[in-house]
Design an enzyme around this catalytic site. Structure first.
Site, PDB file in Angstrom:
ATOM      1  N   LYS A 162       0.841  -1.197   0.000  1.00 39.42           N
ATOM      2  CA  LYS A 162       0.000   0.000   0.000  1.00 39.42           C
ATOM      3  C   LYS A 162       0.875   1.244   0.000  1.00 39.42           C
ATOM      4  O   LYS A 162       1.791   1.390   0.820  1.00 39.42           O
ATOM      5  CB  LYS A 162      -0.911  -0.003   1.239  1.00 39.42           C
ATOM      6  N   ASP A 190      -0.503  -0.654  -4.517  1.00 38.37           N
ATOM      7  CA  ASP A 190      -1.881  -0.153  -4.544  1.00 38.37           C
ATOM      8  C   ASP A 190      -1.883   1.231  -3.905  1.00 38.37           C
ATOM      9  O   ASP A 190      -1.705   1.363  -2.690  1.00 38.37           O
ATOM     10  CB  ASP A 190      -2.817  -1.097  -3.781  1.00 38.37           C
ATOM     11  N   GLU A 218      -1.934  -0.560  -8.780  1.00 39.64           N
ATOM     12  CA  GLU A 218      -3.397  -0.558  -8.680  1.00 39.64           C
ATOM     13  C   GLU A 218      -3.897   0.837  -8.330  1.00 39.64           C
ATOM     14  O   GLU A 218      -3.378   1.476  -7.426  1.00 39.64           O
ATOM     15  CB  GLU A 218      -3.779  -1.578  -7.593  1.00 39.64           C
ATOM     16  N   ASP A 243      -9.127  -0.384  -9.897  1.00 38.10           N
ATOM     17  CA  ASP A 243      -9.907  -0.968  -8.793  1.00 38.10           C
ATOM     18  C   ASP A 243     -11.127  -0.066  -8.545  1.00 38.10           C
ATOM     19  O   ASP A 243     -12.203  -0.319  -9.093  1.00 38.10           O
ATOM     20  CB  ASP A 243      -9.023  -1.106  -7.547  1.00 38.10           C
ATOM     21  N   LYS A 267     -14.165  -7.121  -7.601  1.00 38.96           N
ATOM     22  CA  LYS A 267     -14.476  -7.412  -6.193  1.00 38.96           C
ATOM     23  C   LYS A 267     -15.980  -7.579  -6.080  1.00 38.96           C
ATOM     24  O   LYS A 267     -16.739  -6.726  -6.565  1.00 38.96           O
ATOM     25  CB  LYS A 267     -14.062  -6.243  -5.294  1.00 38.96           C
TER      26      LYS A 267
HETATM   27  C1  LIG Z   1      -7.917  -6.468   1.643  1.00 33.61           C
HETATM   28  C2  LIG Z   1      -7.437  -6.301   0.235  1.00 33.61           C
HETATM   29  N1  LIG Z   1      -6.168  -6.880   0.052  1.00 33.61           N
HETATM   30  C3  LIG Z   1      -7.360  -4.863  -0.154  1.00 33.61           C
HETATM   31  O1  LIG Z   1      -6.293  -4.300  -0.103  1.00 33.61           O
HETATM   32  N2  LIG Z   1      -8.485  -4.255  -0.477  1.00 33.61           N
HETATM   33  C4  LIG Z   1      -8.437  -2.849  -0.670  1.00 33.61           C
HETATM   34  C5  LIG Z   1      -9.567  -2.122  -0.040  1.00 33.61           C
HETATM   35  C6  LIG Z   1      -9.999  -2.703   1.257  1.00 33.61           C
HETATM   36  C7  LIG Z   1     -10.542  -1.817   2.297  1.00 33.61           C
HETATM   37  O2  LIG Z   1     -10.213  -0.632   2.406  1.00 33.61           O
HETATM   38  O3  LIG Z   1     -11.300  -2.393   3.080  1.00 33.61           O
HETATM   39  C8  LIG Z   1      -8.109  -2.459  -2.079  1.00 33.61           C
HETATM   40  O4  LIG Z   1      -7.789  -3.288  -2.930  1.00 33.61           O
HETATM   41  O5  LIG Z   1      -8.127  -1.284  -2.364  1.00 33.61           O
HETATM   42 MG   LIG Z   2      -7.235  -1.610  -4.400  1.00 28.74          MG
END
Ligand SMILES: C[C@H](N)C(=O)N[C@H](CCC(=O)O)C(=O)O
Ligand SMILES: [Mg+2]
Length: 365
Positions: A162, A190, A218, A243, A267
């Site tokens: 992240k 991401d 991402e 995403d 998702k």
């Molecule tokens: C949990 C998954 N790996 C992830 O990162 N999802 C996020 C959003 C999840 C959230 O904020 O609850 C994404 O892909 O942006």
């Molecule tokens: Mg994402």
């Protein structure tokens, strides 16, 4: 098999470590569980997190949407009429994708139970084992490096890093993690909409010039900024994945038409469930576009549904980010899909195979 009632529970599962993105920080999974009852005694399970910063859904809106808009259309209906019922769910109201997803997941669970087959087989079959990445929360550089090494030691070969906070620190974050795990894990970034298009190009070109090979990036820019997504996609070698920019099939068609991204993150909580997820996978396959299947902060109830879709659509869903259960301190589900760190496998139990959910709390009237 007729639907007789839809009931709710609240499920809280603490995370191993706080989940931090450019959009939010959370320390526990806190999801609405849906139990769809039938006249045969079978129960279908679904789940929805309140990811308000992405989908707009809150716990209150999820329960209200199901109670007042979706449920009245489904009570008394035959589970065997699956396609008509998913049409009723999707047409019940605008948006509210997580509420629709929870109900669709429970319905597909029952559909599998009706035909005594695991869901993935009814969706087309496939190799029952898939491999997920794990998310490394955005944090101090040393902490992210330690978390990344720990993830690699747990057997994860793909890390979703992240970023999306401070562009300069983000570049240093990725450089430090890359140096620590090079050759042992692939890195996906991401940014959760945290960069401008120009910042994204600068950051990615800087990393590329430094010899850092990224699997993908991402959602580098704001969800609605499709021109920005395209700007980045055209200027970097790293594949760009959409995403938050894409929820349903229509948005995917537009994204592909604009060539605004290389990969699509499906998702269930954005698509409104399984029916649209399958449609998106089919649209992407027709255009030769790869997909990832991802999750929000969900337990092994709704993530199980995503796993069944991933198994059945493995031709086009080539990347998996279903790490909700791995991020959680415990699995509240008895039965269902098997989660063993990076390795996830479906069983041959009917539907989603869920036998029991422990620790459900009542949802207030
Ligand atoms: C949990 C998954 N790996 C992830 O990162 N999802 C996020 C959003 C999840 C959230 O904020 O609850 C994404 O892909 O942006
Ligand atoms: Mg994402």
């Amino acid at each position: 098999m007729k639907i007789t009632d839809i009931q709710f529970g609240m499920l809280r599962v603490p995370l191993k470590t706080p989940f931090k993105t450019a959009l939010r920080t959370v320390s526990q999974v806190e999801d609405i569980v849906v139990m769809m009852h039938t006249d045969t005694g079978h129960v279908g399970y679904g789940e929805a997190p309140a990811t308000a910063v992405i989908t707009g859904d809150t716990h209150g809106s999820i329960v209200d949407a199901i109670r007042h808009y979706i449920s009245p259309r489904l009570i008394g209906q035959e589970v065997a009429d699956l396609n008509r019922l998913t049409g009723l769910i999707q047409g019940s109201m605008e948006k509210n994708s997580s509420a629709k997803a929870a109900v669709e997941i429970a319905l597909y669970d029952l559909w599998g139970q009706l035909y005594n087959a695991p869901l993935y087989q009814l969706l087309g079959g496939g190799d029952p084992v898939i491999t997920t990445d794990i998310t490394i929360s955005v944090d101090y550089i040393d902490k992210m490096v330690a978390d990344s090494i720990n993830a690699v030691e747990r057997g994860f070969e793909s890390l979703k890093i992240k970023v999306g906070k401070d562009i300069g620190v983000d570049i240093e974050r990725v450089k430090a993690i890359y140096a620590a795990v090079e050759g042992r894990a692939l890195l996906r970034l991401d940014a959760n909409q945290g960069w401008t298009a120009k910042q994204a190009v600068y950051a990615l070109q800087t990393l590329e010039d430094a010899g850092i090979k990224l699997e993908l990036v991402e959602q580098p820019v704001k969800a609605r900024d499709l021109a920005g997504m395209r700007y980045v996609t055209e200027r970097v070698h790293t594949p760009v994945m959409a995403d938050e920019s894409v929820f349903g099939p229509m948005e995917v068609i537009e994204l592909i038409r604009l060539r605004a991204a290389d990969i699509i993150n499906i998702k269930l909580m954005k698509t409104g469930g399984i029916s649209n997820a399958v449609k998106i996978a089919d649209i992407a396959a027709m255009h030769g576009v790869e997909c990832m299947i991802g999750c929000m902060l969900e337990t092994s109830i709704s993530v199980a549904a995503a796993v069944h879709v991933a198994v059945a659509k493995a031709d086009v869903i080539t990347k998996v980010d279903l790490d909700g259960p791995s991020l959680s301190q415990f699995n509240p589900v008895d039965g269902g899909v098997l989660f063993n760190e990076s390795e996830i496998s479906v069983t041959d139990a009917p539907g989603l195979g869920i036998r029991e959910i422990r620790g459900l709390e009542p949802v207030s009237e």
